[in-house]
Design a protein around this motif. Structure first.
Motif, PDB file in Angstrom:
ATOM      1  N   ILE A 128      23.778 -14.520  28.772  1.00 33.80           N
ATOM      2  CA  ILE A 128      23.093 -14.568  30.446  1.00 33.80           C
ATOM      3  C   ILE A 128      24.044 -15.786  30.836  1.00 33.80           C
ATOM      4  O   ILE A 128      24.426 -16.641  30.490  1.00 33.80           O
ATOM      5  CB  ILE A 128      21.606 -15.428  30.089  1.00 33.80           C
ATOM      6  N   HIS A 129      24.359 -15.253  32.122  1.00 33.43           N
ATOM      7  CA  HIS A 129      25.086 -16.357  32.856  1.00 33.43           C
ATOM      8  C   HIS A 129      24.193 -16.908  34.075  1.00 33.43           C
ATOM      9  O   HIS A 129      23.093 -16.210  34.296  1.00 33.43           O
ATOM     10  CB  HIS A 129      26.340 -15.731  33.231  1.00 33.43           C
ATOM     11  N   SER A 130      24.748 -17.539  35.062  1.00 29.10           N
ATOM     12  CA  SER A 130      23.946 -18.031  36.213  1.00 29.10           C
ATOM     13  C   SER A 130      24.794 -18.221  37.466  1.00 29.10           C
ATOM     14  O   SER A 130      25.793 -18.950  37.142  1.00 29.10           O
ATOM     15  CB  SER A 130      22.830 -19.375  35.889  1.00 29.10           C
ATOM     16  N   PHE A 148      29.866 -21.852  40.426  1.00 31.15           N
ATOM     17  CA  PHE A 148      29.867 -22.286  39.186  1.00 31.15           C
ATOM     18  C   PHE A 148      29.008 -21.407  38.262  1.00 31.15           C
ATOM     19  O   PHE A 148      28.145 -20.459  38.702  1.00 31.15           O
ATOM     20  CB  PHE A 148      29.054 -23.729  38.896  1.00 31.15           C
ATOM     21  N   CYS A 149      29.199 -21.295  36.953  1.00 30.39           N
ATOM     22  CA  CYS A 149      28.060 -20.532  36.222  1.00 30.39           C
ATOM     23  C   CYS A 149      27.332 -21.744  35.720  1.00 30.39           C
ATOM     24  O   CYS A 149      27.502 -22.849  35.162  1.00 30.39           O
ATOM     25  CB  CYS A 149      28.852 -19.969  34.762  1.00 30.39           C
ATOM     26  N   ALA A 150      26.000 -21.410  35.746  1.00 26.31           N
ATOM     27  CA  ALA A 150      25.145 -22.477  35.672  1.00 26.31           C
ATOM     28  C   ALA A 150      24.153 -22.356  34.532  1.00 26.31           C
ATOM     29  O   ALA A 150      23.003 -23.045  34.467  1.00 26.31           O
ATOM     30  CB  ALA A 150      24.163 -22.868  36.774  1.00 26.31           C
ATOM     31  N   GLU A 151      24.634 -21.641  33.517  1.00 31.71           N
ATOM     32  CA  GLU A 151      23.678 -21.379  32.442  1.00 31.71           C
ATOM     33  C   GLU A 151      24.849 -21.455  31.239  1.00 31.71           C
ATOM     34  O   GLU A 151      25.794 -20.840  31.082  1.00 31.71           O
ATOM     35  CB  GLU A 151      23.117 -19.727  32.347  1.00 31.71           C
ATOM     36  N   TYR A 152      24.342 -22.385  30.315  1.00 29.02           N
ATOM     37  CA  TYR A 152      25.403 -22.576  29.163  1.00 29.02           C
ATOM     38  C   TYR A 152      25.559 -21.307  28.382  1.00 29.02           C
ATOM     39  O   TYR A 152      24.628 -20.613  27.817  1.00 29.02           O
ATOM     40  CB  TYR A 152      25.072 -23.752  28.266  1.00 29.02           C
ATOM     41  N   CYS A 153      26.799 -20.831  28.439  1.00 28.49           N
ATOM     42  CA  CYS A 153      26.978 -19.496  27.709  1.00 28.49           C
ATOM     43  C   CYS A 153      28.192 -19.382  26.626  1.00 28.49           C
ATOM     44  O   CYS A 153      28.528 -18.482  26.047  1.00 28.49           O
ATOM     45  CB  CYS A 153      27.701 -18.561  29.028  1.00 28.49           C
ATOM     46  N   GLY A 154      28.573 -20.830  26.235  1.00 28.69           N
ATOM     47  CA  GLY A 154      29.391 -20.623  25.211  1.00 28.69           C
ATOM     48  C   GLY A 154      30.433 -21.829  25.341  1.00 28.69           C
ATOM     49  O   GLY A 154      30.416 -22.505  26.237  1.00 28.69           O
ATOM     50  N   LEU A 180      33.539 -21.914  26.575  1.00 29.67           N
ATOM     51  CA  LEU A 180      34.231 -22.387  27.949  1.00 29.67           C
ATOM     52  C   LEU A 180      33.355 -21.980  29.154  1.00 29.67           C
ATOM     53  O   LEU A 180      33.670 -21.710  30.144  1.00 29.67           O
ATOM     54  CB  LEU A 180      35.335 -21.209  27.901  1.00 29.67           C
ATOM     55  N   HIS A 181      32.211 -22.221  28.826  1.00 33.52           N
ATOM     56  CA  HIS A 181      31.018 -22.246  30.053  1.00 33.52           C
ATOM     57  C   HIS A 181      31.539 -23.123  31.124  1.00 33.52           C
ATOM     58  O   HIS A 181      31.515 -22.623  32.306  1.00 33.52           O
ATOM     59  CB  HIS A 181      29.755 -22.758  29.714  1.00 33.52           C
ATOM     60  N   SER A 182      32.032 -24.072  30.856  1.00 37.11           N
ATOM     61  CA  SER A 182      32.495 -25.236  31.865  1.00 37.11           C
ATOM     62  C   SER A 182      33.566 -24.772  32.845  1.00 37.11           C
ATOM     63  O   SER A 182      34.056 -25.224  33.944  1.00 37.11           O
ATOM     64  CB  SER A 182      32.741 -26.388  31.380  1.00 37.11           C
ATOM     65  N   LYS A 183      34.606 -23.664  32.225  1.00 34.66           N
ATOM     66  CA  LYS A 183      35.606 -22.969  32.753  1.00 34.66           C
ATOM     67  C   LYS A 183      35.243 -21.883  33.441  1.00 34.66           C
ATOM     68  O   LYS A 183      36.151 -21.220  34.247  1.00 34.66           O
ATOM     69  CB  LYS A 183      36.605 -22.704  31.794  1.00 34.66           C
ATOM     70  N   MET A 184      33.998 -21.526  33.526  1.00 34.63           N
ATOM     71  CA  MET A 184      33.719 -20.202  34.246  1.00 34.63           C
ATOM     72  C   MET A 184      33.324 -20.391  35.645  1.00 34.63           C
ATOM     73  O   MET A 184      32.332 -20.437  36.161  1.00 34.63           O
ATOM     74  CB  MET A 184      32.344 -19.672  33.822  1.00 34.63           C
ATOM     75  N   MET A 185      34.374 -20.853  36.388  1.00 40.52           N
ATOM     76  CA  MET A 185      34.351 -21.394  37.889  1.00 40.52           C
ATOM     77  C   MET A 185      35.059 -20.434  38.836  1.00 40.52           C
ATOM     78  O   MET A 185      36.191 -19.952  38.304  1.00 40.52           O
ATOM     79  CB  MET A 185      34.675 -22.743  38.036  1.00 40.52           C
TER      80      MET A 185
HETATM   81 CU1  CUA Z   1      28.773 -18.126  31.951  1.00 34.79          CU
HETATM   82 CU2  CUA Z   1      27.856 -20.549  31.665  1.00 34.79          CU
END
Ligand code: CUA
Length: 316
Positions: free
Chosen positions: A144-146, A179-185, A187-192
């Motif tokens: 799940i991403h957001s 942004f990706c606003a769902e913690y997905c692993g 590198l979540h914070s790099k998913m911009m």
């Molecule tokens: Cu995709 Cu957080």
């Protein structure tokens, strides 16, 4: 100075919706601040003023004050009803894309986003023309991403095996963050990525420029026609409204096609219904048809599914 500007800590307003969302957000903040100051202020003042003066002073017998109780019940209730009605209207607008919106397919995975435009162009940054409504149809390859567009004030979860959507009309040129606003692993914070709002002319140039993505990428609707042919969908389904072994497909994704099922349920056909009918073909059997369609689970890719859906939308 506008009282509301005290709370103006939001990112740039990129859409009409952002202005409305900020207005109610600021309004709630101002009302909450006033209430907090009044309540805490009065509480402190009374604590000092009515402090027991002597150890043996009697506690006064205070019953109640009907007028005051009615006032402090009715006014906050009206404030809450106003916030609800205003917020509900914005929400309704957020969930009702206009029929003429340009559709962009969004595919998310760890750790990137991919956008597919109506002419088949793909990119990793979202580019949209100013002043035109855009509808994003989103799905995920894995977890799940957001998808969060702070400047448009819209955010929606993106799942594997399901389509979710959001829409907005950008009204300000320029580049803003996504942004990706769902913690997905890890590198979540790099998913911009970014949303680039450009003029109509620049957008047309962007669509034609095929240095990014594959030059051979067909428009999704055309690629979908090939998927339809290659899987021999036409041996059971007409693309008109005439029945064959299965129901005809004309107008299926017009947003107005009601389907009635053997179970007695009915629904307006949408992207998720089409997806479910292909992958889990026995789940909903259209009334009056035999349950003979095989499941295409594992035989059709995420991309082919969205192409088929784009194709079905042209059959109106
Ligand atoms: Cu995709 Cu957080």
């Amino acid at each position: 100075m506008n009282l509301f500007e005290i709370f103006d800590f939001m990112p740039a307003q990129g859409s009409e919706l952002a202005v409305k969302t900020d207005w109610i957000n600021n309004w709630i903040s101002v009302v909450s601040a006033i209430c907090t100051i009044l309540i805490v202020g009065v509480m402190l003042y009374f604590a000092v003023k009515y402090k027991r003066k002597e150890d043996d002073a009697p506690t006064p017998a205070i019953t109640h004050n009907t007028t005051m109780e009615i006032i402090w019940t009715v006014i906050p209730s009206l404030v809450c009803v106003f916030v609800f009605v205003y917020g509900f209207n914005i929400y309704k607008e957020m969930r009702t894309p206009p029929a003429n919106a340009m559709e962009v397919q969004v595919l998310g995975w760890r750790w990137a986003w991919q956008f597919t435009y109506p002419n088949g162009k793909k990119s990793n940054e979202l580019t949209v023309p100013v002043g035109k409504p855009v509808r994003l149809i989103m799905t995920s390859k894995d977890v799940i991403h957001s998808f969060f567009l702070p400047s448009m004030r819209v955010k929606e979860d993106v799942y594997k095996g399901n389509y979710s959507f959001l829409w907005f009309t950008p009204n300000k040129l320029g580049k803003e963050r996504v942004f990706c606003a769902e913690y997905c692993g890890t590198l979540h914070s790099k998913m911009m990525t970014s949303v680039n709002v450009v003029t109509e002319g620049e957008f047309q140039d962007f669509l034609i420029d095929r240095t990014e993505g594959e030059k051979s990428d067909l428009p999704p609707a055309e690629a979908g026609a090939l998927v339809f042919k290659n899987n021999a969908c036409n041996s059971c389904h007409n693309i008109t409204d005439q029945k064959l072994i299965g129901p005809g497909l004309k107008g299926l994704l017009s947003g107005k096609m009601e389907r009635a099922f053997e179970s007695g349920e009915t629904m307006i056909a949408d992207e998720n219904y089409v997806r479910e009918s292909i992958i889990y073909s026995k789940k909903k059997i259209v009334k009056g048809y035999p349950p003979v369609m095989p499941s295409y689970e594992g035989q059709i890719s995420e991309e082919e599914l969205s192409q088929l859906i784009a194709y079905l939308k042209t059959l109106n």
